[in-house]
Enzyme design. Sequence first.
Site, short mmCIF file in Angstrom:
data_model
loop_
_atom_site.label_atom_id
_atom_site.label_comp_id
_atom_site.label_asym_id
_atom_site.label_seq_id
_atom_site.Cartn_x
_atom_site.Cartn_y
_atom_site.Cartn_z
N HIS A 53 19.89 18.42 38.31
CA HIS A 53 20.16 18.13 36.91
C HIS A 53 21.57 18.50 36.46
CE1 HIS A 53 15.85 17.44 36.77
NE2 HIS A 53 16.01 16.93 35.57
N SER A 84 14.32 13.72 39.13
CA SER A 84 13.63 14.44 38.07
C SER A 84 12.16 14.06 38.08
CB SER A 84 14.30 14.16 36.72
OG SER A 84 13.81 15.01 35.71
N GLU A 119 14.94 21.36 43.39
CA GLU A 119 15.80 21.67 42.23
C GLU A 119 14.91 21.73 41.01
OE1 GLU A 119 16.52 19.51 39.52
OE2 GLU A 119 15.31 17.84 40.26
#
Length: 325
Positions: A296, A111, A228
């Site tokens: 995620h 992330s 992502e």
Amino acid sequence: MVPPRLQPGDEVRVISPSRSMAIIKEKQVEIARNRLEALGFHVTFGKHVHTHDEFFSTSIKERIEDLHDAFLDPNVKGVFTAIGGYNANQLLKYIDFDIIKNNPKVFIGYSDITALNLSIYQKTGLITYSGPHFSTFGMKHGLEYTMTSFIEAITNDAPYEIVPSEFWSDDPWYLDQEDRTFHEQKDYLILQEGRAEGTIIGGNLCTMNLLQGTEFMPSLKGSVLFIEDDDESHALTFDRDLQSLLHLPDAYDIQAIVIGRFQKDSQVTEEALRKIISSKRELSHIPIIANVNFGHVSPIATLPIGGKATIEAKQGSCFIQIEQS
């Protein structure tokens, strides 16, 4: 530069270079610590790991201190990020990358931690890992795939595959560990067929784009791009963020693209993905696979940034192999 493999008995240090560990429930910290100790690791924490301000982060000075201390401590063999957030890129100008280069060790997170994963690799050549946070190990159910891939990546040198998990979930598990919904995992989605090899570059797309035009951005030349995004993204933002990346001078030499599964709230459907990819003529000659186990949703694979990937997608079948040396 491949960091030394983690072994039972090794000390691993948890730091909070993005959001503070103070936002993680005490019970989840206990589960995470017990999980890692069951693997034989000795878990310690940075001095400022619980400190927080009004943004549930802390000062650049305190976060840098914990990062440098973790790499300088000869007893520490692995550095785990507590959780993601929004501001890890604040640290980049203040990191002494020579400390990291001279004390190579496993560094893992995803992330917002993408900013650190990529910049450390770019500035030092050290392979870093896009994979579970320390907080991820606090998940009670459905973590087996994540654990297996994590162990494959950081404890041995053998090649390993990123295969589809049996199920997936995007529940906010950290709010309720028992009220979980798991969906059957189908085969990965082939958007374009082909075979390719290249250097693994990527992570969270919107975070990656924060590095464009800076000294911290790795080259995309000869890369297999793993990207992502989270539920704050949707089809339109994913499209423009991907297009922005493709405008970089060395993007012409991207060998393949692998896209992590989107959370349901992002509304990025398979149909939307197909339209986005088909609109980009510059990608028409390379294999592209989507709905892959990283990002995620859970469970997730661990990916070595700077490692090598071999991708093959044809006749409904996918093959993703990872090598680190």
